[in-house]
Structures are given as C-alpha cells and as structure tokens.
Scaffold this active site. Structure first.
Site, PDB file in Angstrom:
ATOM      1  N   HIS C  49      -1.783   1.208  -5.479  1.00 56.02           N
ATOM      2  CA  HIS C  49      -1.253   0.852  -4.174  1.00 56.02           C
ATOM      3  C   HIS C  49       0.003   0.001  -4.292  1.00 56.02           C
ATOM      4  O   HIS C  49       0.962   0.187  -3.558  1.00 56.02           O
ATOM      5  CB  HIS C  49      -2.326   0.117  -3.385  1.00 56.02           C
ATOM      6  CG  HIS C  49      -1.983  -0.123  -1.962  1.00 56.02           C
ATOM      7  ND1 HIS C  49      -2.106   0.841  -0.990  1.00 56.02           N
ATOM      8  CD2 HIS C  49      -1.503  -1.224  -1.337  1.00 56.02           C
ATOM      9  CE1 HIS C  49      -1.726   0.349   0.168  1.00 56.02           C
ATOM     10  NE2 HIS C  49      -1.354  -0.904  -0.009  1.00 56.02           N
ATOM     11  N   HIS C  95      -3.212   3.359   6.405  1.00 57.41           N
ATOM     12  CA  HIS C  95      -4.376   2.475   6.370  1.00 57.41           C
ATOM     13  C   HIS C  95      -5.626   3.335   6.428  1.00 57.41           C
ATOM     14  O   HIS C  95      -6.508   3.135   7.258  1.00 57.41           O
ATOM     15  CB  HIS C  95      -4.330   1.450   7.505  1.00 57.41           C
ATOM     16  CG  HIS C  95      -4.529   0.057   7.035  1.00 57.41           C
ATOM     17  ND1 HIS C  95      -5.214  -0.901   7.733  1.00 57.41           N
ATOM     18  CD2 HIS C  95      -4.147  -0.546   5.884  1.00 57.41           C
ATOM     19  CE1 HIS C  95      -5.228  -2.022   7.040  1.00 57.41           C
ATOM     20  NE2 HIS C  95      -4.583  -1.834   5.923  1.00 57.41           N
TER      21      HIS C  95
END
Ligand SMILES: Nc1ncnc2c1ncn2[C@@H]1O[C@H](COP(=O)(O)OP(=O)(O)O)[C@@H](O)[C@H]1O
Ligand SMILES: [Mg+2]
Lengths: 235, 86, 760, 86
Positions: C49, C95
C-alpha cells in the site's frame, strides 16, 4: 443596509449565502463568528445551512448555546430580520425563536433535490415580492427536515398565517407525494408571530442564479432587501 | 460516578427508524418481533467527588436543557447503575 | 545499540507481512536488529500500500508530464494549471477493504482521506466523486454493503460540505466479497498558494494537528496489502471511525494557518499515520525529523510507541512551521478548537528519530523507508486462454424484439438511473454545480471566472477481464468522451488500479497490460496521469475481482456557456451520430449474436439479464485515433455553438443511449424521436452492440451542413438519424420498425429499477 | 415480553458524537463531566408466548447479526427489565 452571515463550527453554506448577497444581490455582507455577541450593525441576519457541531447531538442543538445566538435573540426581539436556512432553521427551532422541532426524514435518508414550494403568504418581509400561491422550485438537502409540532402549535401556526412555504406539486397542489420528508402539513418554512424571523428547509441561496438551474429563490432575498429599504425610507 | 441518560421519542411521535428496523427484522425471519422503538443513550462519567444528590441535579439539568428536545423527546436516567429514575 | 532487542521470530515477520529477505535488508540498512517499533515502521512503509513495491516498475510507463502539469505523481495529489490565476489538485483513492468490513465507516473514512490529500496541498475541496463496485443486488449482503457505503460517503461528504457530484456504480458477481470503493476529490487554489509535504528548514518545529491518536486501524496499511480469508473476519481489525465535523474544522484551520505564511510544509496522516507522514516529509526534503511521542495527543491510555507510530486515527495532519512563528499557527487552531502541538523538529541527519519521554524508541534513515523501499520486478505471465473448440461459424440470428430487449436492459442496475445513490449526496453545496448528477460528466463552475470543470470517472472490469490493454484504453476513451459530450477539453487524469494478488503472474500481467493500454490512450488524448492509487490483493478466498482500473479525467469548459447536456433539448432538433455506425469486426458481431441467443433464455428470469448478456461479450474493438477524431469533431461542433446536445454511446449501445437522451431531466421534459438506423441484417446487434467511438448529437436543421463539414474534416463518419418530437421513441430501418415505445414507460422502468431493490 | 438492546461503540473506537457533546457540555459550564459516550438502544416487543430462553436466543441472534456491526460495536441487553446481561 448590511447582511450578516453567521459562522458556526460546521456551517458549510455560509460562503454560498455570502456569495449570493455580494455577487448576485450586490449588497454589503459580513461573516459573523459564533463566539461573538457583536452583530456588527447588520440589518439582516442569515443563519446558514450546514452541520453545526456535526449535528452530533441533534441538529442545531449545540449551536443554539453560542454567544452569537444570544445576540440574535435580542436582535430578533427588536424586530431585526433573521432568516434560517436548513441547519439555520433547525438552530432557530432549538433556540426557541421558532416553534416546533425537526425529526428525521420519514425516508430516513438524506435527500438532495429540487422541490416545489408554494408561497403561502406574501405578508412577511421574506415574501413581500412573491404572490401568495406562487410556486418556487428550490433545492433541499437534509436528513432532518421532517417538521413536527404538537396540535396546538400547528393550529396556532395556521391561525396566525405563520406557515410561509409548503411543499407542493409542480402545479401548486399540497399533496403527500410532493412532501419530500414527511413534514407536518407539508411545512417547508414558517415564521414567528412577529413575522421577522423565518426558518425554511429549502435553500433559496442555491436557487439564485439561472446558471445553476433555478433563480426562484432570489425572491426571498429581494423581498428582504425591499422591506429593509422601506424601513429606512420610513424612518 | 457514572450516569446513563436514555432518550427516546415521545410515544406520540412517529419513530420511522424503529419502524424500519422492525420491518427488516421481520423480513429476515424474526417473526416473534412485535414492535421496535429506537432511542439513544449517553454514558456520562461524572466527577467522583460529587454527591449523589449533586449528580442527580447536574444530570437532570443537562438532560433537560441540552441532551433532549422536550418538544419531541423524553428521558430517564440511571445513576451508577443502581438507582433508576422514571 | 540503545534499543531493547526483541525476539524476531518468523511468526512475527509473517504477522508483519515481511519476507525473510526483506528482514535481512532491514538488518543491513540499520546495521543491527530492529526493535519491535522499528519492525512495525518498516512493515507499514514497505507494505504494498505504501511502497508500491509490485506496481512501481510498471507505473513508470504512464505519461506524467504536460504543459499544464504543475505537480505530477509523488505528492499528495497532482496539480494542473487551469489558466488565469488558478490551479486544481485532484486524486482518487481506494478504500476497498475497510468498506467491506464496515461499509459505512470504511467508505466515510475513504472520503475523509482523499479530502485531506487535497487540502493538505492548500486547495479547498470543491468536488467529490466516487466509483463503486458491488455484487449483484439480489443478495441481501450486497444490498447492505451498498446501502452502508453510499450512506457513509454521504454522511462524510455532506457534513464536510463538499458536493458529491457524480461517479459510477457497477454490479458484478466478482465484487460480491470484494466491493470496490474508490473516492475522488478535487480542490481549487491560486497558483501561488500551493503547499507541499516537505519538512524543510533544519530546526523548524514539527506540529501535530487534529484528532487525538487512538489504537485505530493499526496495521491498516498492511491489511490493505493482504488477501482476505476467513480468519480476517475474526481478526476484526480495528476499523477507524470518521469524524467529518472535525475534518471540516481541520480544513478551515489548515487553510487559515497556511495564509499566515508561517507554514512551510504540511502532510496529512493517512495510511500508516504518523510513520508515513514523518518519513515522507523528511524523505522529500532530504532532511530528518525527530519527534517525542510524549507530546502526541492521545485518546487512550498506555499506548506503546509501536501503537502510536502505526495508529491510523483519522483527521490528523503533520505540519512544519517556521521556527519562531509557531504561535501564529497555534492561534488559528485555537480559534477552530482543534489540537495543535509541537512534537519535534526538523534535523539535518536524514533520520526518523522517535523518542518516548526522551528515550530513543526508533531510529531509521528516512530514505530507507521511502525511496529505498524494496521494489520488485515480479514475474508476469499471459494466462493461457481456455481454448474453446473452434465452433462452426454460425451467426445465429436472434429473433428478439428490440423494444422488449430495451425494456429489459433499462431495468438492469448496471444501466438504470443511479438516482437512488446521488439523491443521498449533497451535490449542490458551494453553489457551483452546473450539471446535476445524471449527465455524462459532472460540471462545476469556477466562481469569478468564465470557466467550468467537467469530471468523469470510468472503469470497465468486464472489458479489462477480456482484454486488459484495450479495456484500459476504452476506459480512458470513454472518460474523455464523457467530458467532450459536456463541452470540455480533457486536461489530465488520475487513476485507481484495483487488482487481485500481484504475486500471481497472470494478475500482474493484467496489471502490466492495463498500464500499457492506459499509457497509450493517455498519450493519444494528451491527458497526463498526475497521480492515483493502486489497490492490490482484492481477493477473497483466492477469488479475484475483475481487473478494474478506474480512470478519472478532468476537463475544462471555457466559456462556461458552452456547457452541453445529454438530453434532447427540443422538438424539431435533428439527431445524428458521429462515428462509425455498424461495421464491426465479424468476431464481435458473432459474439453479440451468440450472447443474444443466450439472452433469450435469460429474458424471463428475474436476474439481471443485461449483466449476464454483457459478460458474454468480448472487449469491443477500438481505434484510438478514430476515437480522438470523433471527440475532436464533437468538441469543435460544441464550441462553435452548432451541437446542442451530445451523449456518448457506451454500455447498452445505441438504443440505450437514445433512450437516455429522450428522458426528462431537471427542468427539461422528456421528448420522443423518430429515427432511421441502417441496421442491416442484424438489428438487435446494431441496436445494442457496445461499439466504441460514437457520440449522439442533436442540432438545428440549419447547422447540419456545418457539422457535417467538421466531421469530414476530422475524418469522421456522420449519419443523420432523424428528428426529435412526439412522446414515443421510434427507431426504424427502411420501413421496418425496430423500436416503438412510449418514452414515459421506458423512463419509469429506468428510473425506478435501482430503488426497488431497497424498498422496504 | 420486552427486551432492551443497548448498542455502543467499543471502548477503543472513536466516538465523535460523545466527544463533541462532552466538549460542548464543558464549555456550557458542566465542569463535573469527565467523559461522554453515546450509544443507541432498541426497545423490542416480543411475542409474549416465547419462553425466556427463546427470547434470549432471538435477541442475541438479532443483536449480533442485524442491530450491531461487531467490528466496531458491542451490545448488552435486558429482558423484561428484570434480568440484565452483560
Ligand atoms: N457513485 C455515484 N455517485 C454519484 N453519482 C453517480 C454515481 N454513479 C453514477 N452516478 C451518476 O449517474 C450518471 C450515470 O452514470 P453512468 O451510468 O456511469 O454514466 P456513463 O455511462 O455516462 O458513464 C452520471 O451522471 C453519474 O455521475
Ligand atoms: Mg461513462
């Protein structure tokens, strides 16, 4: 003649009201911070929309305790013009400047769209330029616009012609289908007994420029300007 | 000292949230549910040096003037989970 | 040295998603064993990430420069010059995982995060959008995820006061246990008001502002970098709860603090919180940062340095102020009643030094965490296609009535109106929204100028699954086409790349192909990519999602009066098609036909037949230069005031696009039309084939010649279809009626379908 | 039979509402308030023919699967206002 636009933590339509007054109405306007009691000599107060204090306790519940609302209460008591839009309306209800309370929309969801409202009375400083019965197309954007009052209060509102706007169909019919949130008697806006304090859920400042689709809301502010001008010429 | 203030809509006021939950419980097969009303509560930690009477006075004051809107809501509270007040 | 040695076991490493080699590299960098806090810091910064370790080598192939690009990838958001004094910052972020675990809060904090990325640069957010993917709505679980996600986006954006003006929603089985929530935000500022996330000026104070730190989302970044399995639901990672009210205060306070001139650098705390913001701000400036955790405002007691450094509590920012001018900053934050505390200072040594009550808790070179994080050239492999035995060429002709197909298609959640979604978003706050949701692109004006911005988000996992490279090109092409239809010149792009596990060579191959396709298309359309986000490991129990690149492109309309809408404007308007009509590759035509044969069987089932149908189709052909020609011709026609309405043909083909144009919109009634379409032998295929590079336009009779000339100058085909009028949509082919339906009925199917899934 | 299900955010989870209310109570002069957490409750009327055990099973099931998201929330419930369960 000067407009004042209140700013609470969490207000978010204050810039829209400011823009509308200064760039569309071409009138002087100032922001007024919630922590002050000084209304800076304004002749009309806009309590703007948004989510004051996040609407975390109840809409408008915390804002009503701010120092500026104390000043607004005095200002209103002496006849000053106060318009509360959306969250501003909710604050005025919580402050007791207007009767009743707001419940969650009967659909439970936030609703943002244009609705039709019928002008119920021209006899207020906010609707002086609008013929009673005129239908305005103005957007709403709220989760708690389901106006509620007990029977006695409602009867009083009706008797004293304090209901200023009702949700209606395109051709002005007051129907259940035209009511976006379940409000009592299709109420979209009311004024106080003295008629100088107005609360309304639709956002007239969002309907003040043809570029944005509708300028039907402008009449509310133009009426305010007119009635303030009348006051100054009379005095 | 801990207080719990329970706030709910007055009986005379429609509770669409409760109704919706009732409905979705039913459609999920919870047939034994006859009615649902929704409310909220506040768990308030108070200064431990307060007497019970002081605490009660404080809680009642804030419940009446801040935590509820008497036009639509009513409340009851408990102190320290021992006493309950209607 | 000073740090207590903790036992580094293989379990501990795997818990931190670190490999043995990565651990050896850490030891090498530090020239000693890390302690637990340091291990945690490395693990989040070296997670997929934060480090983009699998994707970095590929992302480099995207075009990122252009005349208008003031800031490309690398900062919190890209920045584009829109002329005059103004610039815009925009970006899209995923998300996905948090939204699956807690739909409301996951989506809400996703919006919160992308908004901070924008205002940390000094720009005031003026628009939000989102791109969503869910599983089919006939499953309760998918409905409840969608309901939560939409409410979360609304809850956060509405309270914050940013209009959520558009986006896309797609339904497909592969997103059932991997919903995608990609949030986009755009902010506006003056060119001389830009702020960067750089910790410059040795000795300058490092100030923490915003919400207090709790134990939320510790390991959020590593979670976003791992597949889901049954265990992760029980692991119950600590999901963050958003506080949009505080974020609104933070916005106002940050923008006001920036105006004082006392702020030299600022960055939001997103994934990996304090860790990421400190080392990145130091890394970008080539400086070090020393902080003491005792000063960090904390919501919970007894938090360890490990927890404080890795917490992902929301609504926090880190800023560096000019030494001696801290008080100016504090004063602003006091006014807004937001915490602001000096927690350290900028140093010259390039180290991230973390103390806890004066005691050293971690010490790592910033560069090791940022620029020098591992980068992998992982293996990639084109998947072997399951070879179907070459079927005899039988182009079965479907006997379906086009009108019935159209009705069925319009009821598909994938094609139906998304009003149920955008009703819940405040899309008008800030009074700039010129084009209400429902059009091809969202349009907002820039107050005080004659400009407007058009924005569109597009993705098509179903094409990318068939042909990743072309699918990505189509996403870019369609996105630009949407902007052109609104009258905008596409300027620049951002993207969110949602994929499965990159350690599977087939998945990485898809990723690499998508990058190449996107790069090529962005070059053709001259829309450099200024930033974006990569979300990998979108897999549950080994089941991956469709490869889903989502592209967001911003275009400029100038003058604002040239804004075009996609509905029939008036009776009597001529309807015409720009771009190729029906001369598809025979392969695509054949697939369409076969899909229709199967569709006939699905027609009566309560399932979403369109989606079943569309999933049987290959990725349609696309010629980028042809596409550019069509778009250029359309834009020229609009800018010359000739084209009155324009609508792109995409999902559902020509018939669905025509139906959409006939529907009513705000203050515009519905209109019928009578049209001639040379459909040849394959009417259903011609009506519903998803051929690219086509735009439906309307114009005055007297302007036809002029538009035709423009089209031929751009080498684009032009076909006059008919005239707007009446209350039926009628499509004929040399006397034979293909479609003849009352517009009101079509509109009612289309507008009510999605909401019906949620009716109580 | 009546049940009351109380739902609140887990201790470790941020409660923005409670925090904001706490903050405003303090600035309104309620200095004795040390902390506020907000929760919600459901008053559920159940089919009177259910046994207490059945009722408990029903309530627990619906609380876990419908009324809360166990990732961030926890619940407790009371039956008939006589028994209380942690
Ligand atoms: N998630 C969403 N949020 C807000 N608006 C949306 C969303 N999804 C779709 N819309 C709006 O609905 C309209 C149609 O969407 P879509 O079918 O994706 O359009 P198109 O096919 O032209 O790209 C657009 O105006 C879009 O902005
Ligand atoms: Mg599109």
């Amino acid at each position: 003649m000067k407009f004042g636009v209140l700013m609470f933590p969490g207000s978010n339509c204050e810039h829209d009201a400011y823009h509308m007054v200064s760039k569309v109405l071409h009138r002087p306007v100032e922001f007024i911070w919630h922590a002050t009691k000084d209304l800076k000599g304004c002749d009309a107060i806009v309590v703007p929309g948004g989510f004051s204090y996040g609407d975390y306790l109840r809409t408008g519940a915390i804002a009503r305790f701010s120092p500026v609302m104390e000043a607004v209460r005095e200002f209103a008591a002496t006849g000053g013009l106060v318009i509360g839009i959306c969250n501003g309306f909710q604050i005025l209800l919580e402050s007791g400047l207007l009767p009743g309370a707001m419940l969650r929309n009967n659909g439970l969801k936030y609703v943002c769209r244009h609705v039709y409202v019928r002008v119920e009375t021209g006899d207020t400083p906010f609707t002086g330029l609008a013929q009673p019965g005129r239908v305005l197309q103005i957007p709403i954007g709220h989760m708690e616009g389901n106006y509620f009052a007990d029977e006695a209060t409602l009867a009083q509102l009706e008797r004293n012609r304090q209901i200023v706007f009702r949700y209606c169909s395109e051709d002005g019919q007051i129907t259940e289908a035209a009511n976006p949130n379940g409000s009592l008697a299709n109420i979209a806006g009311i004024c106080n007994l003295q008629r100088n304090v107005l609360g309304m859920m639709p956002h007239p400042e969002r309907a003040s420029e043809a570029l944005l689709g509708s300028d039907d809301g402008l009449v509310v502010f133009q009426s305010m300007v007119q009635s303030l001008e009348l006051l100054t010429t009379r005095s | 000292m801990k207080a719990r203030v329970f706030v709910n809509l007055k009986k005379s006021v429609l509770d669409p949230q409760g109704k919706t939950i009732h409905h979705s419980l039913q459609s999920l097969g919870y047939r034994s549910v006859n009615d649902v009303r929704q409310g909220k509560f506040f768990e308030i930690s108070l200064d431990p040096t307060l007497s019970a009477d002081q605490a009660r006075a404080e809680i009642e004051k804030m419940a009446k003037s801040v935590l509820t809107n008497p036009v639509i809501e009513e409340f009851r509270y408990e102190l320290e989970a021992v006493e309950a007040h209607p | 040295m000073m740090l207590a040695e903790s036992e580094i076991t293989p379990e501990l490493l795997s818990h931190h998603n670190l490999t043995e080699e990565e651990y050896q590299r850490i030891v090498q960098v530090l020239r000693r064993q890390p302690n637990l806090t340091e291990l945690g810091i490395f693990s989040v910064m070296w997670s997929e990430h934060c480090s983009y370790k699998s994707s970095k080598v590929h992302l480099k192939r995207l075009p990122t420069t252009g005349q208008r690009v003031l800031q490309g990838p690398g900062e919190n958001a890209g920045i584009i010059d829109i002329g005059g004094d103004y610039a815009i910052a925009f970006k899209i972020e995923s998300h996905n995982h948090p939204s699956f675990i807690e739909p409301y809060q996951g989506a809400a904090t996703g919006v919160g995060g992308i908004l901070r990325d924008i205002f940390t640069m000094g720009a005031r957010p003026i628009a939000a959008m989102n791109s969503l993917r869910f599983g089919p709505l006939d499953q309760v679980k998918n409905r409840s995820i969608m309901e939560g996600v939409v409410a979360g986006i609304a809850g956060y954006g509405n309270c914050f006061g940013v209009p959520t003006i558009g986006g896309e929603v797609v339904f497909e089985e592969s997103y059932s246990s991997n919903p995608l929530v990609n949030a986009f935000a755009l902010g506006l500022f003056r060119k001389d008001q830009i702020f960067y996330g750089k910790a410059v000026g040795v000795g300058n104070p490092v100030i923490y502002v915003g919400s207090k730190t709790g134990r939320d989302g510790i390991h959020g970044a590593t979670m976003a970098s791992a597949e889901f399995d049954e265990e992760s639901e029980s692991k119950r990672p600590n999901v963050q709860v958003g506080d949009p009210f505080l974020e609104k205060l933070l916005l106002e306070a940050c923008l006001e603090a920036m105006k004082t001139g006392a702020v030299v650098g600022i960055q939001d705390m997103g994934a990996a919180g304090l860790t990421c913001s400190t080392c990145e701000m130091g890394g970008r400036a080539g400086t070090g940062i020393e902080i003491d955790l005792q000063f960090v405002p904390q919501r919970e007691t007894g938090m360890t340095p490990y927890e404080i450094m890795l917490s992902e509590s929301q609504e926090r920012m880190l800023l560096v102020a000019e030494k001696g001018r801290e008080e100016e900053v504090f004063q602003v934050f006091r006014k807004w009643e937001v915490d602001a505390v000096t927690i350290g200072h900028v140093t010259a040594d390039g180290l991230l030094r973390v103390k806890d009550h004066g005691k050293l808790a971690a010490e790592i070179p910033n560069a090791a965490l940022t620029d020098e994080a591992p980068v992998y050239q992982r293996p990639l492999q084109r998947p072997v296609e399951s070879h179907r035995s070459p079927e005899p060429r039988r182009t079965a002709r479907s006997q379906l009535a086009c009108g019935a197909v159209l009705r069925k298609f319009l009821s598909s959640p994938n094609l139906a109106s998304k009003e149920w979604v955008y009703r819940q978003y405040d899309h008008m706050v800030r009074t700039n929204t010129v084009q209400l949701p429902g059009g091809d692109a969202a349009v907002i004006r820039i107050k005080g100028t004659d400009k407007a911005l058009a924005i569109s988000l597009d993705g098509n996992g179903r094409y990318c699954r068939r042909h990743p490279r072309r699918g990505a090109q189509i996403a870019v092409a369609e996105c630009c086409r949407n902007l052109v239809c609104a009258g905008a010149l596409p300027l620049a792009a951002t993207n969110c790349l949602n994929f499965g596990n990159p350690q599977k060579p087939e998945i990485l191959w898809q990723f690499s192909e998508v990058i190449d396709g996107m790069a090529e298309a962005c070059r053709v359309f001259e829309t450099p990519v200024t930033g974006g986000n990569v979300s990998l490991y979108n897999e549950t129990l080994g089941e991956g999602i469709y490869p889903t690149p989502v592209i967001g492109i911003v275009g400029l309309i100038e003058p604002i009066t040239r804004t075009t809408r996609c509905w029939f404007p008036a009776d009597g308007q001529i309807v015409a098609l720009l771009g190729q009509v029906t001369r598809p590759s025979s392969e695509y035509l054949e697939a369409l036909s076969q899909a229709f044969v199967a569709f006939a069987a699905d027609m009566e089932s309560p399932k979403d037949a369109y989606t079943l149908w569309a999933n049987r189709l290959p990725c349609p052909p696309l010629d980028l230069h042809q596409e550019r020609g069509v778009q250029n011709a359309c834009l020229e026609g609009i800018r010359n005031g000739l084209i009155r309405a324009a609508h792109d043909c995409s999902d559902g083909g020509l018939a669905v696009a025509l139906a959409e144009m006939s529907f009513s919109s705000f203050r515009a009634p519905r209109h019928g039309a009578r049209l001639q379409v040379p459909a040849g032998e394959f009417p259903t295929e011609a009506m519903f084939g998803e051929y690219q590079s086509r735009i439906l336009v309307t114009l005055d009779e007297t302007d036809c010649r002029a538009v035709q000339q423009i089209a031929s100058r751009h080498g684009v085909e032009w076909l006059r279809l008919g005239t707007v009028g009446g209350d039926r949509l009628i499509v004929e082919d040399r006397g034979s009626v293909l479609i003849d339906e009352p517009v009101a009925e079509l509109e009612s199917i289309w507008s009510s379908s999605l909401g019906q899934y949620f009716q109580r």
